[in-house]
Scaffold this active site. Sequence first.
Site: not given
Length: 455
Positions: A329, A371
């Site tokens: 991300i 992430e």
Amino acid sequence: MTARVLVVDDIEANRRLLQAKLEAQYYTVILAENGIAALHAVEKHEPDIILLDVMMPGMDGYEVCRRLKADPATAHIPVVMVTALNDVEDRIRGLDVGAEDFLTKPVDDFALMARMGALTRYNAVASELRQRQASGLRAGVDNSDSVSVQDKPARLFVVDDNQRMATRIADMLKAGGHSAFTLHEAGGMTGLNELGVDILVLSMLSDRYDALKLCAQFKMNEATRAISILLISDPEDRQRAGRGLDLGASDVIFTPVDKQELLARVRTQARRSRYIEMLRERVDRGLELSVIDQLTGLYNRRYMNNQLEQLLQRSKMGGRPVSVMMADIDHFKSVNDTYGHDAGDEVLQEVAKRLKTNSRVMDVVCRPGGEEFMVIMPETPGGLACAAAERIRLAVAASPFKIYGGAKEITITLSAGVSTVNGPSDTIADLTKRADTALYQAKSAGRNRVESIAA
């Protein structure tokens, strides 16, 4: 199949007699001369089954059984009361404190061995499930090691071609708070599993069907194997009743059927079934926790590595290529810093949802940690893998992410790197390193893009 059996009796001759009978059938026998010695022996030797005399000086068998069943460490051990008493009230009292059954002195050899065989089979299943659960606890996949069973109404199916007798048995069960229906009411014996039957009450007194054959068929059928079977037998037909236990029946009750004894035995079987069911649920949940990331519901790193290993080996043995997409991300730290970690968790969950929605059923979508995400694509060459990664990237960037329970929207994007297996010498480390390098290139080139390294 054998077991460790604790024999408790204050009369040495009785202990030695049972010891001789059991050891002749290759059971391992432990002896105790009174209640206190029995409790110590259970703690020291951890027996599989306990044969417990009722009438002993000091602490009688009822009190020993009550203490064993009250202790979570020993509550699972089957207890069979051995006594000269043959009154129904005495048997019920033993069942009320948790005993699995009664044997009356002098102990009938066939009844003893049939009972031991049935309990040994039950204990083998329960023991395996407890060991598997304990393995999960050691691996840290569950934080509770206790299993408690509460009494709940059972659903019973009464099979007896004597409609009057079947109705009488069903009425007894209903009076005890259970749900019961008869063969006549059901019109047949199909679909018992779908009906949620817990216990099958099967009469051996019928001339129209062979109860032992039915017992064997139910235990051979996967759909009905887990249903407990309670046989109703004539007291003079003990040998066939014992054969029924050998075939998989859980218990026997002799005619004339006493209401209180019937309800006590049904309660014992219901407890036992729920105990096994709860253990299975705990084991299944432990297995799930060991491979599932609890925040996103995606597979974790352990499962990811296992699948990569299997798919890589398959590919090396002549199978189709395997590709992976490693995604990250963009600017996720700023999401946590600006909006808080709860908002960050919402973003991770939504990214996981979009990854799963835009991946194929055969793809393995994982969250190794933080992430970072990975999609393993079986039977997928590099070009198709890049196209799939681009589709996923576009799906993540296509619409805003809602945080604070939908009160605010933010834009989230992904950067991704793709690699494909490169020959028989390729390893998981090689494959993931190339994907990681491609991901780094995507971030260096401005983020929100897909890069690929084929070799």
